[in-house]
Scaffold this motif. Sequence first.
Motif: not given
Length: 298
Positions: A254-255, A258-259, A261
């Motif tokens: 998930r990290r 989310d961070s 692109k």
Amino acid sequence: MMDPSPAHPPGDLRNWLELPRDVTASILLKLGAIEILTSAQKVCFLWRNICKDPSMWRAVDMRNLGDLPYELEKMCQHAVDRSGGELADINIEYFGTDELLKYITERIHSSINVLCFVEKELISSSQLRCLRLVSCNSISDEGLSEAAEKLPLLEELDISYCSLSKEPLEVVGRCCPLLKSLKYNNQGYRRPRIECDEDALAIAESMPELRHLQLFGNKLTNDGLLAILGGCPKIESLDLRQCFNVTLTGDLGRRCADSIKHLRSPCDSTSDYEFDAEIHDSGSFDDDYPSGFSDIDY
């Protein structure tokens, strides 16, 4: 209604020497350094004159795609000399050596000193920005480290498939603070299962300005990836294909999602990868994964 007359009557040949100089230069640039040095510059006096212009040698692509019957190292030195300090991008793929890399950086360094004496504002436009050293097994840790010390404005570096350790990575990170893109690829191996985060930690601890990182076939683990995410917070694209010790699930997955692109996961397609992506495994699958499954399988 009659068809308009053609710009050139049938049988009338275009005189290439009448083209504007900048148009001719643009055409010649598409040939590449090897073609210019071995053939194009020999066509006529005008073309030779254009081929001697330093602006033609800001980017030098000397990749060896086969057994070319030329002394590529000497040709590359000649191309660097012609750049007159304007060299910004060079590719010595497959044939680079410590000696050649030293020649390139020393010539750039000496040219900058001259430009500094003549006109200070030229310094920023007379420094190597992009260096590509793919499959250059004759370049050592010491050779790359010494070169990095003379390339403070380097922004892009490709040192894939070279026999290097973490030490030159640390030197590059320390001496090239503007580095934004790094490719450090290797052959992907699923077996034997070897975990090593040395490369990842060297990158995480010394390259905070990275935007693009490709680690195809690296042996890093989730811990190494976490270190990179923490030490390189500006990364926009990350390629982890065939990094079989990484598992992008749970909080880590998930990290990353989310961070970052543009994220390429360990098992993503390699159809657009420019080098050999075949997995060359050895050893027993059961020895590495007694349960019969790897983390990637899960």
